[in-house]
Each structure stands twice: as structure tokens, then as C-alpha cells.
Write a protein that holds these residues in place. Structure first.
Motif, PDB file in Angstrom:
ATOM      1  N   VAL B 106       0.820  -1.219   0.000  1.00 54.76           N
ATOM      2  CA  VAL B 106       0.000   0.000   0.000  1.00 54.76           C
ATOM      3  C   VAL B 106       0.852   1.266   0.000  1.00 54.76           C
ATOM      4  CG1 VAL B 106      -1.630   1.349   1.386  1.00 54.76           C
ATOM      5  CG2 VAL B 106      -1.991  -1.096   1.075  1.00 54.76           C
ATOM      6  N   ASP B 107       1.864   1.329   0.859  1.00 53.42           N
ATOM      7  CA  ASP B 107       2.646   2.567   0.961  1.00 53.42           C
ATOM      8  C   ASP B 107       3.363   2.899  -0.338  1.00 53.42           C
ATOM      9  OD1 ASP B 107       1.744   2.884   3.505  1.00 53.42           O
ATOM     10  OD2 ASP B 107       3.613   2.290   4.500  1.00 53.42           O
ATOM     11  N   GLU B 108       3.858   1.867  -1.017  1.00 55.92           N
ATOM     12  CA  GLU B 108       4.524   2.101  -2.313  1.00 55.92           C
ATOM     13  C   GLU B 108       3.544   2.597  -3.366  1.00 55.92           C
ATOM     14  OE1 GLU B 108       7.275  -0.824  -4.138  1.00 55.92           O
ATOM     15  OE2 GLU B 108       7.456  -1.629  -2.095  1.00 55.92           O
ATOM     16  N   ARG B 109       2.327   2.044  -3.329  1.00 58.75           N
ATOM     17  CA  ARG B 109       1.320   2.502  -4.289  1.00 58.75           C
ATOM     18  C   ARG B 109       1.109   4.011  -4.142  1.00 58.75           C
ATOM     19  NH1 ARG B 109      -3.518  -2.117  -4.552  1.00 58.75           N
ATOM     20  NH2 ARG B 109      -2.114  -3.887  -4.460  1.00 58.75           N
ATOM     21  N   PHE B 110       0.829   4.423  -2.914  1.00 61.57           N
ATOM     22  CA  PHE B 110       0.477   5.835  -2.708  1.00 61.57           C
ATOM     23  C   PHE B 110       1.685   6.754  -2.899  1.00 61.57           C
ATOM     24  CE2 PHE B 110      -3.302   3.897  -0.850  1.00 61.57           C
ATOM     25  CZ  PHE B 110      -4.295   4.739  -1.331  1.00 61.57           C
ATOM     26  N   ALA B 111       2.907   6.237  -2.667  1.00 68.27           N
ATOM     27  CA  ALA B 111       4.115   7.056  -2.822  1.00 68.27           C
ATOM     28  C   ALA B 111       4.348   7.457  -4.282  1.00 68.27           C
ATOM     29  CB  ALA B 111       5.328   6.314  -2.281  1.00 68.27           C
ATOM     30  N   ALA B 112       3.684   6.783  -5.209  1.00 64.22           N
ATOM     31  CA  ALA B 112       3.930   7.029  -6.631  1.00 64.22           C
ATOM     32  C   ALA B 112       3.139   8.202  -7.202  1.00 64.22           C
ATOM     33  CB  ALA B 112       3.627   5.756  -7.425  1.00 64.22           C
TER      34      ALA B 112
END
Lengths: 174, 174
Positions: B106-112
Motif C-alpha cells: 500500500v505505501d509504495e502505491r500511494f508514494a507514486a
């Protein structure tokens, strides 16, 4: 839009509601969608309408959703027949979509294309990118619309051909 | 596909069911659809997923349908939060869609991408063609999926920009 100081025309909450509906329609114009013609035939007679509010729900069993306006001319026939064929339009079907989205009488709509009869008895459009022949299994309440849960009983599809898409209040091709 | 004479691998009715699901998926690939990222946040935590099974139900009150796989990693958060923001992707969001459609944490998704917070508390994508901030009003049974009836409480939209569309198992631009 009536001026805010004209309460005999629209109460403030009505104006706010109307503004919200317009904003929703403007934003929905930014959601591209495939164009389909949904047909029906049976004891309730033959009918058909252009629809973009169609989507897949599940592949087990294969099920589509179709949102049908309760004020649509096709509504009584769909309700009586409990079967629909969802025909996905190809790039050269824009004029057919206009016919099925307007006030054209039923016979004129169907005269503008070639149809076969699906196993449920509904008109299937020759040349559609895909046709999903369905029984209506249940209906959910969408206020102004019925949300039809359509179980797919027969499928035809083509592997080639471009699609007709509705976006920004106009037809596009992908 | 297993041969028909291999009943230890699949009973005939199972093979028929699998054939039907594959035919359905092939035909559904011919139904073009806008690509969206549906987000949620609240007591159930932050989550988001790419979705094409989104359509308008009614403008009174403004309501969308979102079909959510019960096996989706975002499912528990959406159920707990009872709110979603439906972000309609623009032409340059294909890579973001891949991130939100895969196994990325999840965190990587939103970091993009860049997000603001909608009135319901959900992440709103900066640069989306449109964003519909919604409360989930009811849920219909779609067997493998929940069909979420989402009442729109806040809307952002852009008048310019091309759309990302999924068709023939690939991204297209309209």
C-alpha cells in the motif's frame, strides 16, 4: 439557472440539489465508457436502448450489471421479458447508437441494422464486438434507475475491431 | 485446458463452467472501460485499487456503483471505512494503474503520486480527470464481488485532458 432570490421558482435546497446534479453530470462526462445497445424481446414486446452504464460483476457465474432508467421507453418490455442481450458497439456504430438513444420508434431503430435471435429470444446485433445474452436474476434499487443483475447464458464475440466509446459528451474510437 | 476424458482432473460440469468463464473474460475484454483508482481511508486504514467496473447509477442523488472483489487486499478497509474516493485516470496514469492493480504494498502505491484528502477522509488523486468522493449507502450481492452503491458527496473535475481506457487487455488513450 434561476437567481437565488427567486424562491417561487426554486427553494434554496432545490437549487443546491440541481447544482449538484449538474456537477455530477459534468464530472461523469469525464468517465469514458463503451457504448452498448441493450435489447429485449418476449411477452412484453421488442425494445432496445443505448447504454453506457454496463459493467462486469463476476465471472462465477458470469454476470453483468445494466442500469436502466425507470422512465425509459424500453423499461416495461425489459421488466416483462426478464431477458436482455447486451451488444457492445464497434467503431462504425455511432449512428445506430444515436437511433437507440433518441426518440426514434422501435421498428425504425431495429430496421437500421441486422439482427439474429439469441437463445433467450432477444435481438443480437450482427457485427457487435461482443454480445452477452442474459437472464435478469435480480434487481437492486437505484432510485431513478433499476440496477439489473444479468446472468450471461450465451456469448458471441469477435477478436478484431475497434470500439465505440463515449467520452466528453461525444463518440470516440479506441 | 484438460482433455474431456480426464475426469480425475475436472468433472465435465466443472470444465464447462471454466470454459464459460474464459469465454466471458474474452468477451469482456471487448468492453472498453475507463480506468479508475478507488481509494479509502479511516478506521480500517488506507487502501486503494485499480477498477474498471465503475458506472453511474443515478444523478438523484448522485450515485455510482463500484464492484469490489471480496478477495481484494483493499476489501477489509473499504468495508470498515464505508467511504471511497473514485479517481478517474488520465492518459499519463497507466503506470499508476499497474501499481494499484498488482501486488505492490500500500505505501509504495500511494508514494507514486500526489494525493490530497477528500471530505470523507479518502485520498484524492491530484491530476485525476474527475474524483468522486462517496459514502457507501448500500451493498448488493455480486457473488464473488460486493456491488457498492456509493453516494457522491464531493466532486472535483477537470475540463481538459485525455482519458486512460482499458480495452483488449491493454491501455488505450481517448
Amino acid at each position: 439557472m434561476p437567481p437565488a432570490q427567486a424562491p417561487t421558482l426554486a427553494a434554496p435546497e432545490e437549487t443546491a440539489g440541481e447544482d449538484r446534479r449538474l456537477a455530477f453530470r459534468d464530472a461523469m462526462a469525464r468517465l469514458a465508457a463503451a457504448v452498448t445497445i441493450v435489447t429485449t424481446d418476449g411477452p412484453g414486446g421488442r425494445a432496445g436502448f443505448a447504454a453506457t452504464a454496463v459493467c462486469s460483476v463476476s465471472d462465477n457465474p458470469p454476470t453483468l450489471i445494466v442500469c436502466l432508467n425507470r422512465g425509459s421507453s424500453a423499461y416495461p418490455a425489459v421488466k416483462a421479458n426478464q431477458a436482455v442481450c447486451v451488444n457492445v458497439l464497434s467503431a462504425d456504430h455511432a449512428e445506430l447508437s444515436r437511433l437507440f438513444g433518441g426518440k426514434t420508434p422501435v421498428d425504425e431503430r431495429f430496421a437500421a441494422a441486422t439482427w439474429s435471435t439469441s437463445p433467450t429470444g432477444c435481438p443480437r446485433l450482427e457485427g457487435a464486438l461482443a454480445s452477452f445474452d442474459c437472464r435478469i436474476r435480480s434487481v437492486a434499487d437505484g432510485n431513478t434507475h433499476d440496477v439489473l443483475f444479468c446472468e450471461v447464458e450465451d456469448i458471441h464475440s469477435q477478436t478484431e475491431g475497434q470500439a465505440l466509446v463515449y467520452f466528453d459528451r461525444g463518440y470516440k474510437i479506441v
